[in-house]
Design a protein around this motif. Structure first.
Motif, PDB file in Angstrom:
ATOM      1  N   ARG A  79      45.636  32.160  40.425  1.00 14.12           N
ATOM      2  CA  ARG A  79      45.167  32.070  39.343  1.00 14.12           C
ATOM      3  C   ARG A  79      44.106  31.372  39.050  1.00 14.12           C
ATOM      4  O   ARG A  79      43.228  32.530  38.283  1.00 14.12           O
ATOM      5  CB  ARG A  79      46.480  31.531  38.620  1.00 14.12           C
ATOM      6  CG  ARG A  79      46.139  31.523  37.190  1.00 14.12           C
ATOM      7  CD  ARG A  79      47.282  30.779  36.486  1.00 14.12           C
ATOM      8  NE  ARG A  79      47.512  31.530  35.315  1.00 14.12           N
ATOM      9  CZ  ARG A  79      47.290  30.340  34.335  1.00 14.12           C
ATOM     10  NH1 ARG A  79      46.231  29.861  34.304  1.00 14.12           N
ATOM     11  NH2 ARG A  79      47.188  31.125  32.961  1.00 14.12           N
ATOM     12  N   ASP A  80      43.342  30.007  39.136  1.00 15.19           N
ATOM     13  CA  ASP A  80      42.339  29.976  39.037  1.00 15.19           C
ATOM     14  C   ASP A  80      40.503  30.905  39.204  1.00 15.19           C
ATOM     15  O   ASP A  80      40.061  30.432  38.629  1.00 15.19           O
ATOM     16  CB  ASP A  80      42.198  27.847  38.556  1.00 15.19           C
ATOM     17  CG  ASP A  80      43.701  27.602  37.526  1.00 15.19           C
ATOM     18  OD1 ASP A  80      43.918  27.990  36.602  1.00 15.19           O
ATOM     19  OD2 ASP A  80      43.475  26.465  38.412  1.00 15.19           O
ATOM     20  N   GLU A  81      41.030  30.606  40.273  1.00 18.08           N
ATOM     21  CA  GLU A  81      39.582  31.373  41.158  1.00 18.08           C
ATOM     22  C   GLU A  81      39.590  32.508  39.948  1.00 18.08           C
ATOM     23  O   GLU A  81      38.675  32.928  39.794  1.00 18.08           O
ATOM     24  CB  GLU A  81      40.083  31.458  42.337  1.00 18.08           C
ATOM     25  CG  GLU A  81      39.615  32.113  43.758  1.00 18.08           C
ATOM     26  CD  GLU A  81      39.844  32.249  45.109  1.00 18.08           C
ATOM     27  OE1 GLU A  81      38.799  32.643  45.271  1.00 18.08           O
ATOM     28  OE2 GLU A  81      40.910  32.191  45.306  1.00 18.08           O
ATOM     29  N   MET A  82      41.337  33.658  40.218  1.00 16.98           N
ATOM     30  CA  MET A  82      40.882  34.696  39.556  1.00 16.98           C
ATOM     31  C   MET A  82      40.252  34.643  38.163  1.00 16.98           C
ATOM     32  O   MET A  82      39.103  35.884  37.932  1.00 16.98           O
ATOM     33  CB  MET A  82      42.198  34.874  39.551  1.00 16.98           C
ATOM     34  CG  MET A  82      42.048  36.735  39.223  1.00 16.98           C
ATOM     35  SD  MET A  82      44.474  37.044  38.366  1.00 16.98           S
ATOM     36  CE  MET A  82      44.581  37.468  39.703  1.00 16.98           C
ATOM     37  N   VAL A  83      40.685  33.600  37.028  1.00 18.22           N
ATOM     38  CA  VAL A  83      40.013  33.192  36.050  1.00 18.22           C
ATOM     39  C   VAL A  83      38.620  33.657  36.016  1.00 18.22           C
ATOM     40  O   VAL A  83      37.950  33.799  35.677  1.00 18.22           O
ATOM     41  CB  VAL A  83      40.470  32.097  35.813  1.00 18.22           C
ATOM     42  CG1 VAL A  83      39.530  31.982  34.115  1.00 18.22           C
ATOM     43  CG2 VAL A  83      41.799  32.803  34.903  1.00 18.22           C
TER      44      VAL A  83
ATOM     45  N   LYS B 185      32.805  38.029  49.168  1.00 21.42           N
ATOM     46  CA  LYS B 185      33.480  36.105  48.596  1.00 21.42           C
ATOM     47  C   LYS B 185      35.013  36.130  49.237  1.00 21.42           C
ATOM     48  O   LYS B 185      35.179  35.819  50.212  1.00 21.42           O
ATOM     49  CB  LYS B 185      33.797  35.907  47.201  1.00 21.42           C
ATOM     50  CG  LYS B 185      33.943  34.902  46.948  1.00 21.42           C
ATOM     51  CD  LYS B 185      34.330  34.539  45.587  1.00 21.42           C
ATOM     52  CE  LYS B 185      35.057  33.455  45.260  1.00 21.42           C
ATOM     53  NZ  LYS B 185      35.579  32.870  43.391  1.00 21.42           N
ATOM     54  N   HIS B 186      34.921  37.551  48.935  1.00 20.60           N
ATOM     55  CA  HIS B 186      36.861  37.723  49.758  1.00 20.60           C
ATOM     56  C   HIS B 186      37.152  38.041  50.644  1.00 20.60           C
ATOM     57  O   HIS B 186      38.212  38.528  51.064  1.00 20.60           O
ATOM     58  CB  HIS B 186      38.330  37.718  48.189  1.00 20.60           C
ATOM     59  CG  HIS B 186      38.059  37.196  47.365  1.00 20.60           C
ATOM     60  ND1 HIS B 186      38.635  36.128  47.178  1.00 20.60           N
ATOM     61  CD2 HIS B 186      37.546  37.472  45.572  1.00 20.60           C
ATOM     62  CE1 HIS B 186      38.378  35.592  45.639  1.00 20.60           C
ATOM     63  NE2 HIS B 186      37.379  36.607  45.351  1.00 20.60           N
ATOM     64  N   GLY B 187      36.474  38.698  51.387  1.00 24.18           N
ATOM     65  CA  GLY B 187      36.158  38.983  53.598  1.00 24.18           C
ATOM     66  C   GLY B 187      36.218  40.389  52.655  1.00 24.18           C
ATOM     67  O   GLY B 187      37.106  41.138  54.377  1.00 24.18           O
ATOM     68  N   PHE B 188      35.807  41.761  51.425  1.00 19.88           N
ATOM     69  CA  PHE B 188      36.552  42.495  52.388  1.00 19.88           C
ATOM     70  C   PHE B 188      34.724  43.334  52.240  1.00 19.88           C
ATOM     71  O   PHE B 188      33.878  42.451  51.764  1.00 19.88           O
ATOM     72  CB  PHE B 188      36.782  42.821  50.486  1.00 19.88           C
ATOM     73  CG  PHE B 188      38.232  42.914  50.418  1.00 19.88           C
ATOM     74  CD1 PHE B 188      39.183  43.892  50.621  1.00 19.88           C
ATOM     75  CD2 PHE B 188      38.589  42.130  50.016  1.00 19.88           C
ATOM     76  CE1 PHE B 188      40.131  43.251  50.785  1.00 19.88           C
ATOM     77  CE2 PHE B 188      39.711  41.155  49.857  1.00 19.88           C
ATOM     78  CZ  PHE B 188      40.900  42.245  50.063  1.00 19.88           C
TER      79      PHE B 188
ATOM     80  N   TYR C 275      42.698  41.145  43.916  1.00 22.63           N
ATOM     81  CA  TYR C 275      43.607  40.081  44.075  1.00 22.63           C
ATOM     82  C   TYR C 275      44.537  40.826  44.809  1.00 22.63           C
ATOM     83  O   TYR C 275      45.902  39.741  45.612  1.00 22.63           O
ATOM     84  CB  TYR C 275      43.825  38.899  43.250  1.00 22.63           C
ATOM     85  CG  TYR C 275      43.181  38.005  42.667  1.00 22.63           C
ATOM     86  CD1 TYR C 275      43.268  36.447  43.602  1.00 22.63           C
ATOM     87  CD2 TYR C 275      41.367  37.877  42.574  1.00 22.63           C
ATOM     88  CE1 TYR C 275      41.917  36.077  43.670  1.00 22.63           C
ATOM     89  CE2 TYR C 275      40.446  37.472  42.914  1.00 22.63           C
ATOM     90  CZ  TYR C 275      40.854  36.092  43.253  1.00 22.63           C
ATOM     91  OH  TYR C 275      39.916  35.132  42.856  1.00 22.63           O
ATOM     92  N   ALA C 276      45.840  41.515  44.230  1.00 19.33           N
ATOM     93  CA  ALA C 276      46.631  42.179  44.807  1.00 19.33           C
ATOM     94  C   ALA C 276      46.359  42.249  46.171  1.00 19.33           C
ATOM     95  O   ALA C 276      47.301  42.729  46.966  1.00 19.33           O
ATOM     96  CB  ALA C 276      46.630  43.538  44.053  1.00 19.33           C
TER      97      ALA C 276
ATOM     98  N   GLN D  50      49.704  37.176  32.057  1.00 22.00           N
ATOM     99  CA  GLN D  50      49.630  39.005  31.694  1.00 22.00           C
ATOM    100  C   GLN D  50      49.152  39.735  32.787  1.00 22.00           C
ATOM    101  O   GLN D  50      49.369  40.536  34.040  1.00 22.00           O
ATOM    102  CB  GLN D  50      49.113  39.306  30.887  1.00 22.00           C
ATOM    103  CG  GLN D  50      49.077  40.984  30.155  1.00 22.00           C
ATOM    104  CD  GLN D  50      50.639  41.995  30.043  1.00 22.00           C
ATOM    105  OE1 GLN D  50      51.887  41.259  30.431  1.00 22.00           O
ATOM    106  NE2 GLN D  50      50.951  42.904  30.701  1.00 22.00           N
ATOM    107  N   LEU D  51      47.347  38.746  33.072  1.00 26.86           N
ATOM    108  CA  LEU D  51      47.047  39.407  34.016  1.00 26.86           C
ATOM    109  C   LEU D  51      47.082  39.448  35.510  1.00 26.86           C
ATOM    110  O   LEU D  51      47.294  40.031  36.757  1.00 26.86           O
ATOM    111  CB  LEU D  51      45.418  38.650  33.969  1.00 26.86           C
ATOM    112  CG  LEU D  51      44.290  40.102  34.720  1.00 26.86           C
ATOM    113  CD1 LEU D  51      44.941  41.493  34.421  1.00 26.86           C
ATOM    114  CD2 LEU D  51      43.448  39.244  34.483  1.00 26.86           C
ATOM    115  N   VAL D  52      48.248  37.848  35.628  1.00 26.86           N
ATOM    116  CA  VAL D  52      48.284  37.689  37.009  1.00 26.86           C
ATOM    117  C   VAL D  52      49.680  38.215  37.273  1.00 26.86           C
ATOM    118  O   VAL D  52      49.823  38.901  38.446  1.00 26.86           O
ATOM    119  CB  VAL D  52      49.037  36.278  37.140  1.00 26.86           C
ATOM    120  CG1 VAL D  52      49.770  35.862  38.849  1.00 26.86           C
ATOM    121  CG2 VAL D  52      47.203  35.395  36.573  1.00 26.86           C
TER     122      VAL D  52
END
Length: 470
Positions: free
Chosen positions: A15-19, A58-61, A129-130, A452-454
């Motif tokens: 969650r915090d990383e997404m923010v 950063k997320h390997g994509f 993130y999904a 709500q976003l998470v």
């Protein structure tokens, strides 16, 4: 643990990383600006796409930049099953912010404030993130998912036209840029401008000028006209009657040459929901048509335009296009721009056409009505409605997923506006907004509720597994 429980736990941890990732995008002012070489929407939009590519990496994509129109990435390189379409451009930051400045995001009381938090940078990161959750948790997919992030949604979506000029569509598309649970129908649209030549005739009383409107898709809250050949006392009788009939407030004042300035104060609204406002323009036209004007072409045309757009008619009855169907409800229509001077009378209306609307029963009817009334309409096409049946696999799965995650059962929405998927077959807008929450979208202090976003990311991840999994 169930698939849903695993996704929920994963996203809670991240969650915090997404923010923080969303904050990185918010800091870029990506409102459309003057085109530069290789940057069709200006420096800020291109910078936002580069920031999006950095998040992919950063997320390997593995991401790809499509000439600074859009960027994309996929999960596994298999045959495409689903597109997720979001955008990184924003409307201008604007004034009136109280929590922070538009491009300095802050978190307060579980909300993140900043331009683009809800439209559409926050939802874009939720979609990323999904996909990350599905990949990192090892769920096997038969079909691939492609995330496309554009940069011109707010100004016409030419970015996506360019992108799909070079790429094919997936069989299904979702766009996290609307309300939950999803939008299954978007009405068609028709914007028509009509004109007529006039002259300033000598007979009195006469209407010398009139003007109203700021944008074709905004019901005007103000309208003004100048009338010659009447006293204020004579005018007040007609003003009182018009106020009683319309609910619009009129102010009469004397201008330097003895003419009367009439100002109308109504209530603005978006043209997709014109009944939420009180159209100052149509109220003013009703007043002007009631005056004892000298016989003239201008008087006749004022009477005709008032008949075609009677005050309080928000469904196109005066133009003969008050259609309705069970799927989308009623067509709406509102006259939002108008000008009368000593050479020309012109107006422009906004029509949101129901699902049964066609060129024959809407556009052609309007054209004939306007022509018969003495106006020359421009030849604007009907933008057809966009509809994905409720019993389609996409709609049923998304509704089921929404209920799985939230525990709520909601009906899909039919709207008067258009979204990124309006011209994409089997595409629906889905999330991330809760229709009961005013996120101040496009206004000062735009925000998103982080939980709500998470939750949105959880819905998207579970939907990916259901739609594309083995």
């Amino acid at each position: 643990m169930t698939v849903q429980e695993k996704i929920h736990e994963y996203l809670s941890v991240h969650r915090d990383e997404m923010v923080e990732d969303i904050k990185t995008l918010i800091k870029v002012d990506s409102a459309r600006a003057e085109a530069l070489p290789g940057k069709p929407y200006g420096e800020g939009a291109a910078e936002a796409l580069l920031a999006g590519l950095s998040l992919f990496e950063k997320h390997g994509f593995l991401g790809k930049n499509w000439d600074n129109y859009a960027i994309d990435t996929v999960i596994n390189g298999k045959e495409l099953g689903l597109d997720i379409l979001a955008h990184l451009d924003v409307v201008p930051g604007g004034d009136g912010w109280t929590k922070t400045t538009p491009f300095e995001p802050i978190v307060e009381d579980g909300k993140m404030y900043g331009r683009g938090t809800s439209d559409d940078k926050g939802p874009a990161v939720a979609a990323l993130y999904a996909m990350k959750a599905v990949r990192d948790l090892g769920f096997e997919l038969d079909k691939d998912v492609r995330l496309i992030l554009g940069s011109d949604e707010e100004c016409g979506s030419s970015d996506i036209a360019y992108y799909f000029g070079k790429n094919t569509h997936a069989p299904m598309t979702i766009s996290p840029d609307a309300d939950f649970p999803l939008v299954f129908l978007e009405k068609g649209s028709l914007h028509t401008t009509f004109t007529a030549e006039v002259s300033l005739e000598e007979g009195l009383p006469r209407v010398r000028s009139a003007v109203s409107g700021i944008k074709v898709n905004v019901v005007p809250a103000k309208a003004d006209a100048v009338v010659e050949g009447m006293t204020a006392d004579e005018m007040n009788k007609y003003v009182k009657e018009a106020e009683d009939e319309t609910g619009v407030k009129f102010t009469v004042s004397l201008v330097e040459d003895g003419a009367l300035m009439i100002h109308a104060d109504g209530v603005s609204a978006h043209a997709a929901s014109p009944m939420d406002g009180n159209n100052a323009l149509t109220a003013l036209l009703k007043l002007l048509s009631s005056l004892p004007l000298a016989e003239s072409k201008t008087k006749t045309l004022l009477h005709n335009v008032t008949t075609l757009f009677p005050h309080g008619d928000y469904c196109g009855g005066g133009l003969g296009v008050n259609l309705e169907d069970e799927i989308s409800g009623k067509t709406t229509l509102t006259l939002d721009l108008f000008e009368l001077n000593d050479t020309k009378m012109s107006g422009t209306f906004d029509c949101r056409a129901c699902n049964s609307a066609t060129e024959e029963n809407t556009k052609n009817v309007v054209q004939k009505k306007l022509s018969d009334a003495g106006f020359e309409p421009n030849d604007s096409p009907l933008n057809p409605p966009h509809y994905v049946p409720k019993d389609s696999e996409l709609v049923k799965t998304l509704l089921e997923t929404y209920t799985d995650v939230t525990g709520e059962v909601r009906e899909p929405l039919a709207i008067g506006g258009g979204t990124y998927v309006h011209h994409i077959e089997n595409g629906v807008a889905c999330g991330c907004a809760d229709p009961s929450v005013d996120n101040h979208m496009h206004g000062p202090d735009e925000f998103v509720i982080i939980d709500q976003l998470v939750m949105s990311a959880e819905i998207f991840a579970l939907a990916i597994v259901k739609l594309c999994g083995k």
